[in-house]
Design an enzyme around this catalytic site. Structure first.
Site, PDB file in Angstrom:
ATOM      1  N   SER A   1       1.584  -8.025 -87.985  1.00 45.07           N
ATOM      2  CA  SER A   1       2.966  -8.175 -87.519  1.00 45.07           C
ATOM      3  C   SER A   1       3.868  -7.429 -88.493  1.00 45.07           C
ATOM      4  O   SER A   1       3.444  -7.081 -89.593  1.00 45.07           O
ATOM      5  CB  SER A   1       3.370  -9.649 -87.484  1.00 45.07           C
ATOM      6  N   ASP A   2       5.117  -7.191 -88.115  1.00 43.40           N
ATOM      7  CA  ASP A   2       6.061  -6.756 -89.133  1.00 43.40           C
ATOM      8  C   ASP A   2       6.562  -8.026 -89.818  1.00 43.40           C
ATOM      9  O   ASP A   2       6.243  -9.150 -89.423  1.00 43.40           O
ATOM     10  CB  ASP A   2       7.197  -5.921 -88.535  1.00 43.40           C
ATOM     11  N   TRP A   3       7.342  -7.858 -90.836  1.00 44.12           N
ATOM     12  CA  TRP A   3       7.779  -8.951 -91.704  1.00 44.12           C
ATOM     13  C   TRP A   3       8.374 -10.104 -90.866  1.00 44.12           C
ATOM     14  O   TRP A   3       9.451  -9.970 -90.290  1.00 44.12           O
ATOM     15  CB  TRP A   3       8.817  -8.423 -92.681  1.00 44.12           C
TER      16      TRP A   3
END
Ligand code: NOJ
Length: 765
Positions: free
Chosen positions: A298-300
Site C-alpha cells: 500500500s502507500d503510506w
C-alpha cells in the site's frame, strides 16, 4: 546470536527447502524450474507459520531514528519493537545505514520464533547519497542507457547502506504540471514512460536480484494518480477504461514484464474505488491478466484512507476490502496487524488470501537471497567504500548534462565565450547548494550540491559577478514543510540591475526551489514564484542579453520570458553535480540534447495540454466565425511542445521513406529517414517517430510517439535512421480494456519534436 530454538526451526526449514529443490522436475525449463523451487520453498515456510506470523509479513513499519538506542518504554516505537520481536513485522521502511539495519535485522532473525528476515525499503528515487537529476529531468535525456545506469548507481549506494528494496520507479503518466509529483515520473507519454520504466527497473534490479548490490524495484503508484483532478494532490481520478489502458497502464505493464518485484498502490480513487481496495486493478489486471508474481504494497496508510474516502466504515472493513482486493502489505497503517487475524478467525477473510499475500512477500525475500544471508546488505566496508565514490559523481554529472533542455537560443548567446567577457550571474538559486538536490533526497546531506555559482567559477577566463537579486524563499526549507516564498522584500534588486547594466551577458538562474515540487506540492500558478518575474523584467530593461537558466521540477508557464529572453535552458533540479553540469552546458563543453518529456503550457488555463490529444469535431476555424474549439484570449498551441529541445548545432531531416504503402496487420513496417548535422558543432539528436491512426472505432490521438533513437552526429555528418513498427505499436485498447488493431489509413511523422510535419502514409489491410 541465533537462539537454540531458532536454529532447530531453521534447520528443519532448510531440510524442507532442500527436499523441495530435489523433487523439482528435471524436464522443466530453467525459469519454470526456478519458479517451482521458489513456490515450494515459500509453501514449506508458510506451512510452519502461525496465522499471526503470516499477517506479520503483511505489516510494514516506518523506521524511527533512535533504532540503535535502547528499546523505548512507550509510544509507537515501543509497539514496533514488540511487534518485531513477535515476528509480526515483514519489513521496515526508511531505516538506513549499517548500524540501524543490522539492529533491526538482528531482532527479526535472532529473536523471533522463525527468524524470517525483514525486507528493508527506502525511497531511493534519484540516487541515495550521490544524487542524480530528478526523474523528470533524467527523462528529458531520452537516454535509456544513462537512465538505467543512474538507477544502478542508486542501487549500489542504497544496498551498501543496508537497503534491499526501493519505492521506485514512479511510472505515473501525467498531463498536469500543477501536480507537484510530475517531478518524480517520466512525463506525459506512455511510450517514453514505458521505456524509461523498464530502464529503471533493470537499473535497480540488475540481472540477478540475489546479488548484494541489486535491490527490488517498485512500480508506483498503481494506478491513475497522475490524473488527480485539477492537479491537486491526493485528489479523485475519474477516467475512461480506454484512457486507463492506453495512457496510464502501459508503463506499469512494461515494469511488470521487466520483472519489477513489487507494485505500490496509490492514494487516489479510480472511478469511485479507492485503489488500495481495487480488485479490478490488483486482482483482475495486475495479478490476473499480467500474471504478476511479486507483491503489492500500500502507500503510506492508504488502506486507512479507504475509510476517509467513505468506502469503508472502519479499519476492519478497510482491511477486509484491501486484503481481498489484493493489497498484500500495509505500509505504516496498523490496519492489517490489528484486524486481519480476527477477520480470518471469524471466517470473513479467507486464510488463502493471507497465504497468498505473505507468500508473495516471502518469495521476494527468497529472491533477494535474504534467507541465504539475512545480513548480506549489511557490510560496513561497502558502506564506507561505495557510497559517494568518485565514479558515481562522474556518472551523475554525465546524467545531469544529458538532462538539460535548450528551449531557445535566438541570438546565439550560447554557448558563452570562454574569455574576455563580463558575465553577471543573478538569482538566489544560482548560489544555492540545497535546492538542486530536489525533493527526494532523504539520505543525502543538505547543502551538498555543486551550486551554479561554483560551477561557473571553475571557468576562469571571464569576469564573473554574482548578485542574488531578490530572495526566493525565507527561512529554512524542509521535505515536510511548505516553502515560504518572499513576495515583499526587494532588497538586492537594484544591485542586481546595476551589475547587469554593463555586463556582456547576464545569466539569470530563476525558478522553483527543490521543495516546491514533489509530493504534496501542487501549484495553481506555474510562473516564476515570488519576485523573480519582477527581477527578470527589471534586468531586461537594462540588458537584453539574458540567458535564463530555469530551476524547475515541472513544466513552467513562462510566456513573457519565451517572448523576450533570447536564450532559455531548462536546468531542472539536477542533483549533486548541478552546478558543474549547467556550467559545462553554458560554456559549450557539453552540447545540450535534451527533449521535453512534458508539454510547457503558455498559461495555467490551457492545462491539461499534451501533444497526443484528440482532434475534436471543430479543430480548425473553417467558417471564419467563433464556433470552433479554441480560447478567445489565448492560442491553443503550447509554449513548447513535448519532444522539443534545441542543440548548439542544427539538424535537417529528409527522405522519409516507407518500405511499402500497404501492409497486412502482422507485417513489420520499415521506415527510414535521413538526418544531417548541418550546424557548426558535433551534437546529439533524439529522432522521434509518431503515428496517427486516421479513422478508428474510438477516436484516436492526432499523434502518438511510437519510436525514438538518440543519434550522435559530428558536424557535417549524415545518417539514415531505421524504425520498425509492429502490431505492438499499431493498436490501442478499447473501452473493454481489449487491445485491438484496426485496418485503415495511417500517417507517420518523423522529426526532432512532436510538432514535426515531415510525414508519410500507409494503409493497413
Ligand atoms: C508516500 C509516497 O506517495 C510514496 O511514493 C512513498 O514511496 C511513500 N510515501 C514512502 O515514503
Amino acid at each position: 546470536m541465533i537462539s537454540r530454538n531458532n536454529r532447530i526451526i531453521l534447520s528443519c526449514l532448510c531440510l524442507i527447502l532442500i527436499a523441495a529443490s530435489a523433487c523439482t522436475s528435471k524436464d522443466n525449463s530453467k525459469t519454470n524450474k526456478k519458479d517451482d523451487m521458489l513456490d515450494q520453498k515459500v509453501d514449506s515456510l508458510l506451512a510452519l507459520m502461525t496465522l499471526e506470523e503470516k499477517v506479520g509479513q503483511m505489516n510494514l513499519y516506518n523506521g524511527f531514528w533512535e533504532v540503535t538506542g535502547p528499546m523505548p518504554e512507550e509510544g509507537n516505537a515501543k509497539t514496533k519493537y514488540e511487534h518485531l520481536r513477535k515476528g509480526w513485522v515483514g519489513g521496515m521502511l526508511s531505516v538506513r545505514g549499517y548500524d540501524n539495519v543490522m539492529k533491526m535485522q538482528q531482532i527479526a532473525v535472532e529473536e523471533t520464533r522463525l527468524g524470517i528476515p525483514l525486507i528493508i525499503g527506502f525511497d531511493v528515487i534519484h540516487g541515495y547519497k550521490t544524487l542524480s537529476p530528478i526523474p523528470l529531468a533524467e527523462s528529458a535525456s531520452w537516454d535509456l542507457e544513462a537512465i538505467e545506469n543512474s538507477a544502478r548507481i542508486a542501487a549500489v549506494e542504497a544496498s551498501a547502506a543496508g537497503i534491499n528494496w526501493t519505492f521506485a520507479p514512479m511510472v505515473d503518466i501525467s498531463r498536469d504540471p500543477r501536480w507537484g509529483r510530475v517531478m518524480e515520473g517520466a512525463g506525459e507519454d506512455p511510450y517514453l514512460g514505458s521505456k524509461i520504466a523498464v530502464a529503471r527497473v533493470k537499473g535497480f534490479q540488475g540481472d540477478d536480484l540475489s546479488q548484494p548490490n541489486t535491490i527490488a524495484a517498485t512500480a508506483k503508484h498503481f494506478a491513475g494518480y497522475g490524473f488527480a483532478e485539477a492537479g491537486r494532490e491526493y485528489n479523485t481520478v475519474d477516467i475512461s477504461v480506454s484512457k486507463l489502458h492506453n495512457m496510464v497502464l502501459p508503463p506499469f505493464k512494461a515494469a511488470a514484464e521487466a520483472g519489477a518485484r513489487s507494485f505500490m498502490n496509490s492514494f487516489n480513487d479510480l472511478n469511485g474505488d479507492p485503489v488500495s481496495g481495487s480488485e479490478y486493478l490488483q486482482r483482475d489486471i495486475l495479478k490476473g491478466k499480467w500474471n504478476f508474481n511479486g507483491f503489492v504494497v500500500s502507500d503510506w496508510a492508504s488502506i486507512n484512507e479507504i475509510i476517509y474516502w467513505g468506502r469503508a466504515k472502519d479499519k476492519r472493513e478497510a482491511a477486509k476490502i484491501a486484503a481481498t482486493a489484493g493489497s498484500d502489505m500495509d505500509m505504516e497503517g496498523y490496519v492489517y496487524i490489528k484486524e486481519l487475524v480476527n477477520l480470518v478467525k471469524e471466517g470473513i477473510v479467507d486464510e488463502r488470501i493471507i497465504d497468498e499475500a505473505a507468500g508473495r512477500i516471502l518469495r521476494v525475500k527468497f529472491e533477494l537471497g535474504l534467507f541465504d544471508d539475512p545480513y548480506k546488505y549489511c557490510n560496513k566496508e561497502n558502506e564506507k567504500k561505495l557510497i559517494g565514490q568518485e565514479s558515481h559523481h562522474e556518472a551523475v554529472l554525465d546524467m545531469a548534462k544529458k538532462s538539460v533542455v535548450l528551449l531557445k537560443n535566438d541570438n546565439k548567446l550560447l554557448p558563452l565565450k570562454k574569455e574576455g567577457q563580463k558575465i553577471a550571474l543573478i538569482g538566489h538559486l544560482a548560489n544555492d547548494k540545497n535546492s538542486p538536490l530536489g525533493s527526494w533526497r532523504i539520505a543525502s546531506d543538505d547543502n551538498t550540491a555543486v551550486s551554479i555559482l561554483e560551477g561557473m567559477n571553475a571557468y576562469k577566463g571571464n569576469e564573473l559577478i554574482y548578485k542574488k537579486g531578490v530572495d526566493l524563499f525565507l527561512g529554512e526549507t524542509a521535505f515536510t514543510k511548505e516553502v515560504k516564498i518572499n513576495t515583499t522584500d526587494r532588497t538586492g534588486m537594484v544591485a542586481a540591475v546595476n551589475a547587469a547594466k554593463d555586463a556582456d551577458v547576464v545569466v539569470m538562474v530563476l525558478g522553483e526551489h527543490g521543495f516546491q515540487s514533489g509530493e504534496a506540492r501542487s501549484r495553481t500558478q506555474l510562473d516564476l514564484p515570488g519576485l523573480q518575474q519582477e527581477l527578470l523584467e527589471a534586468v531586461y530593461k537594462v540588458n537584453k542579453n539574458i540567458v535564463l537558466v530555469l530551476q524547475n521540477g515541472r513544466p513552467l508557464a513562462l510566456e513573457w520570458a519565451a517572448e523576450h529572453i533570447p536564450s532559455i535552458l531548462v536546468g531542472w533540479h539536477l542533483g549533486t553535480q548541478t552546478g558543474n553540469a549547467i556550467a559545462q552546458v553554458l560554456y559549450g563543453d557539453y552540447n545540450p540534447s535534451g527533449k521535453l518529456p512534458m508539454t510547457f503550457p503558455r498559461n495555467v488555463g490551457q492545462i491539461p495540454i499534451y501533444y497526443n490529444h484528440k482532434n475534436t469535431g471543430r479543430a480548425t476555424n473553417r467558417e471564419g466565425n467563433v464556433f470552433w474549439s479554441h480560447y478567445i484570449d489565448q492560442e491553443n498551441s503550447p509554449l513548447y511542445p513535448f519532444g522539443h529541445g534545441l542543440s548548439y548545432t542544427n539538424f535537417k531531416y529528409s527522405d522519409l521513406t516507407m518500405s511499402n504503402s500497404s501492409y497486412a496487420i502482422n507485417d513489420e513496417i520499415d521506415i527510414s529517414v535521413t538526418v544531417s548535422n548541418i550546424g557548426a558543432y558535433n551534437g546529439k539528436e533524439v529522432v522521434q517517430l509518431y503515428l496517427r491512426d486516421l479513422v478508428g472505432s474510438l477516436v484516436r490521438p492526432v499523434k502518438e510517439l511510437k519510436g525514438f533513437e538518440l543519434v550522435s552526429l559530428k558536424k557535417g555528418a549524415t545518417k539514415t535512421i531505421e524504425f520498425k513498427l509492429t502490431s505492438k505499436e499499431l493498436g490501442f485498447y478499447n473501452n473493454s480494456g481489449e487491445y485491438i488493431i484496426e485496418p485503415g489509413d495511417f500517417e507517420v511523422f518523423v522529426g526532432g519534436s512532436s510538432d514535426t510535419t515531415l510525414k508519410a502514409s500507409f494503409t493497413l489491410k
